[in-house]
Design a protein around this motif. Structure first.
Motif, PDB file in Angstrom:
ATOM      1  N   PHE A 132       0.845  -1.194   0.000  1.00 52.49           N
ATOM      2  CA  PHE A 132       0.000   0.000   0.000  1.00 52.49           C
ATOM      3  C   PHE A 132       0.877   1.240   0.000  1.00 52.49           C
ATOM      4  CE2 PHE A 132      -2.971  -3.154   1.474  1.00 52.49           C
ATOM      5  CZ  PHE A 132      -4.206  -2.723   0.995  1.00 52.49           C
ATOM      6  N   GLU A 133       0.429   2.256  -0.713  1.00 56.05           N
ATOM      7  CA  GLU A 133       1.152   3.524  -0.758  1.00 56.05           C
ATOM      8  C   GLU A 133       0.717   4.426   0.397  1.00 56.05           C
ATOM      9  OE1 GLU A 133       3.657   3.854  -2.869  1.00 56.05           O
ATOM     10  OE2 GLU A 133       3.134   1.845  -3.586  1.00 56.05           O
ATOM     11  N   THR A 134       1.458   5.515   0.596  1.00 55.36           N
ATOM     12  CA  THR A 134       1.152   6.417   1.716  1.00 55.36           C
ATOM     13  C   THR A 134      -0.215   7.081   1.581  1.00 55.36           C
ATOM     14  OG1 THR A 134       2.385   8.180   0.596  1.00 55.36           O
ATOM     15  CG2 THR A 134       3.571   6.878   2.244  1.00 55.36           C
ATOM     16  N   ASP A 135      -0.737   7.159   0.363  1.00 56.67           N
ATOM     17  CA  ASP A 135      -2.075   7.728   0.176  1.00 56.67           C
ATOM     18  C   ASP A 135      -3.182   6.693   0.376  1.00 56.67           C
ATOM     19  OD1 ASP A 135      -1.901   6.163  -2.106  1.00 56.67           O
ATOM     20  OD2 ASP A 135      -2.156   7.822  -3.531  1.00 56.67           O
ATOM     21  N   GLY A 136      -2.809   5.472   0.754  1.00 54.19           N
ATOM     22  CA  GLY A 136      -3.788   4.419   1.016  1.00 54.19           C
ATOM     23  C   GLY A 136      -4.114   3.545  -0.174  1.00 54.19           C
ATOM     24  N   SER A 137      -3.571   3.863  -1.354  1.00 57.18           N
ATOM     25  CA  SER A 137      -3.878   3.076  -2.551  1.00 57.18           C
ATOM     26  C   SER A 137      -3.080   1.777  -2.551  1.00 57.18           C
ATOM     27  CB  SER A 137      -3.575   3.876  -3.814  1.00 57.18           C
ATOM     28  OG  SER A 137      -2.197   4.182  -3.890  1.00 57.18           O
ATOM     29  N   PHE A 138      -3.674   0.739  -3.141  1.00 56.75           N
ATOM     30  CA  PHE A 138      -3.025  -0.561  -3.240  1.00 56.75           C
ATOM     31  C   PHE A 138      -2.193  -0.612  -4.500  1.00 56.75           C
ATOM     32  CE2 PHE A 138      -2.988  -5.112  -4.445  1.00 56.75           C
ATOM     33  CZ  PHE A 138      -2.386  -5.624  -3.300  1.00 56.75           C
ATOM     34  N   ASN A 139      -0.912  -1.021  -4.388  1.00 58.74           N
ATOM     35  CA  ASN A 139      -0.008  -1.091  -5.529  1.00 58.74           C
ATOM     36  C   ASN A 139       0.016  -2.532  -6.029  1.00 58.74           C
ATOM     37  OD1 ASN A 139       2.337  -1.320  -7.195  1.00 58.74           O
ATOM     38  ND2 ASN A 139       3.118   0.580  -6.304  1.00 58.74           N
TER      39      ASN A 139
ATOM     40  N   LYS B 287      -6.897  -0.231   4.869  1.00 60.50           N
ATOM     41  CA  LYS B 287      -6.468  -1.454   4.182  1.00 60.50           C
ATOM     42  C   LYS B 287      -7.556  -2.522   4.235  1.00 60.50           C
ATOM     43  CE  LYS B 287      -1.555  -0.588   4.913  1.00 60.50           C
ATOM     44  NZ  LYS B 287      -0.280  -1.013   5.539  1.00 60.50           N
ATOM     45  N   LEU B 288      -8.182  -2.666   5.376  1.00 60.50           N
ATOM     46  CA  LEU B 288      -9.261  -3.640   5.504  1.00 60.50           C
ATOM     47  C   LEU B 288     -10.404  -3.301   4.550  1.00 60.50           C
ATOM     48  CD1 LEU B 288     -10.772  -5.987   6.761  1.00 60.50           C
ATOM     49  CD2 LEU B 288     -11.300  -4.532   8.729  1.00 60.50           C
ATOM     50  N   SER B 289     -10.736  -2.045   4.446  1.00 52.11           N
ATOM     51  CA  SER B 289     -11.822  -1.633   3.552  1.00 52.11           C
ATOM     52  C   SER B 289     -11.494  -2.009   2.107  1.00 52.11           C
ATOM     53  CB  SER B 289     -12.062  -0.127   3.664  1.00 52.11           C
ATOM     54  OG  SER B 289     -12.498   0.205   4.976  1.00 52.11           O
ATOM     55  N   PHE B 290     -10.221  -1.891   1.715  1.00 50.21           N
ATOM     56  CA  PHE B 290      -9.835  -2.317   0.367  1.00 50.21           C
ATOM     57  C   PHE B 290     -10.052  -3.817   0.203  1.00 50.21           C
ATOM     58  CE2 PHE B 290      -6.607  -4.461  -2.175  1.00 50.21           C
ATOM     59  CZ  PHE B 290      -6.900  -3.956  -3.434  1.00 50.21           C
ATOM     60  N   HIS B 291      -9.553  -4.614   1.138  1.00 54.02           N
ATOM     61  CA  HIS B 291      -9.649  -6.073   1.002  1.00 54.02           C
ATOM     62  C   HIS B 291     -11.100  -6.548   0.992  1.00 54.02           C
ATOM     63  CE1 HIS B 291      -5.378  -6.554   1.215  1.00 54.02           C
ATOM     64  NE2 HIS B 291      -5.299  -6.030   2.420  1.00 54.02           N
TER      65      HIS B 291
END
Length: 319
Positions: A233-240, A304-308
């Motif tokens: 994850f990047e510092t802006d919260g995006s998944f790489n 991160k949980l919200s992304f998953h």
């Protein structure tokens, strides 16, 4: 790593007299981490790490951690090795705490992980899992799914002071994880805490793993899910997704993941994010006064949980 218990020059000199590593020249506390008190100690023979194990660590687990480091080092993994006293003991006591001295590992950790670092981590993580196959000791994961509901309940209504509705959000997530947690995936020794500050590099070459004090016996793919959360994850919260693909494909090249392991990655990643959200939340709400370390932001793992929760298959991780 962190510092919660202070030691004096006199305490250190008396303690090191039991070891055959020379006289102390200098020492300093290491402020990173959350669990134990750690010091870099320079002696007339070299550099070492001194760890005082704090109250959150079960002393009965320490032989597992220390013997595991010896086992992995003997197999060829680059990691700290416990230094024995003159009488042959790996564990001692200092200022009322169990204590150990381990060898110093050269390298630095990268605050900004690049895809090349994720690829190196994937390879070495798989190698570690293979090396641990014949380790004879077992330690069940004390921070797995069965611990999450009691941990949330110990935070109580204060959780909503961190974010309104956080308690109900976590309660619903734990309901889901308890119903869907895998039961029959390949198991073995996992590190369980391979954040960036626990993986050292010399340039872009991985030089070793440190801090094995959450290591346990659990699903091997869960260790990979922890690393996806910690590194991709990047510092802006995006998944790489590029970092994730590099990590997983490199892991696969050294240890093949089964179809069931790949299918379980989304729920394992959700579980990993929930575990660290809960422990960070607990530490945020119960930060000891006088500790040199700042508690880590639990809301990083909420994001991160919200992304998953939106990922439905391993394709979401680039596979």
């Amino acid at each position: 790593m962190a510092v919660y218990t202070s030691i004096s020059d006199e305490d250190l000199a008396s303690f090191l007299a039991a070891y055959d590593i020379g006289d102390p020249v200098s020492f300093s506390g290491i402020a990173e981490g959350v669990e134990n008190s750690n010091f870099m100690v320079r002696t007339t023979t070299g550099t070492y790490i001194l760890t005082l194990y704090e109250k959150r660590v079960n002393p009965d687990d320490l032989p597992f951690f220390l013997n595991l480091m010896n086992h992995l080092a003997d197999k060829g993994l680059s990691c700290p090795q416990p230094v024995r006293t003159r009488s042959g003991e790996m564990l001692s006591r200092l200022n009322g705490r169990p204590a150990a001295v381990v060898t110093f590992l050269e390298g630095i950790w990268h605050r900004k992980a690049m895809p090349v670092h994720c690829r190196a981590l994937g390879t070495e993580l798989a190698r570690m899992h293979e090396m641990g196959k014949d380790f004879g000791m077992v330690r069940e994961n004390s921070l797995s799914v069965n611990s999450w509901r009691p941990l949330l309940e110990s935070c109580g209504a204060a959780a909503d002071g961190v974010k309104p509705g956080l308690y109900a959000f976590l309660e619903a997530e734990i309901d889901y994880l308890e119903k869907n947690w895998p039961a029959d995936l390949p198991r073995g020794v996992i590190h369980a805490d391979l954040f960036q500050d626990n993986v050292f590099f010399l340039g872009d070459e991985l030089s070793g793993f440190i801090d094995f004090y959450f290591a346990c016996t659990d699903m091997l793919a869960y260790d990979l899910a922890i690393c996806l959360n910690a590194w991709c994850f990047e510092t802006d919260g995006s998944f790489n997704i590029t970092k994730a693909r590099q990590m997983i494909t490199a892991y696969q090249a050294a240890r093949s993941l089964s179809g069931a392991e790949l299918a379980a990655l989304p729920v394992l990643a959700r579980g990993s994010a929930t575990r660290f959200l809960l422990t960070r939340l607990y530490d945020w709400l119960n930060h000891p006064e006088g500790a040199f370390v700042k508690p880590k932001d639990p809301m990083e793992y909420h994001r991160k949980l919200s992304f998953h929760q939106s990922v439905t298959s391993s394709a979401g991780y680039g596979i």
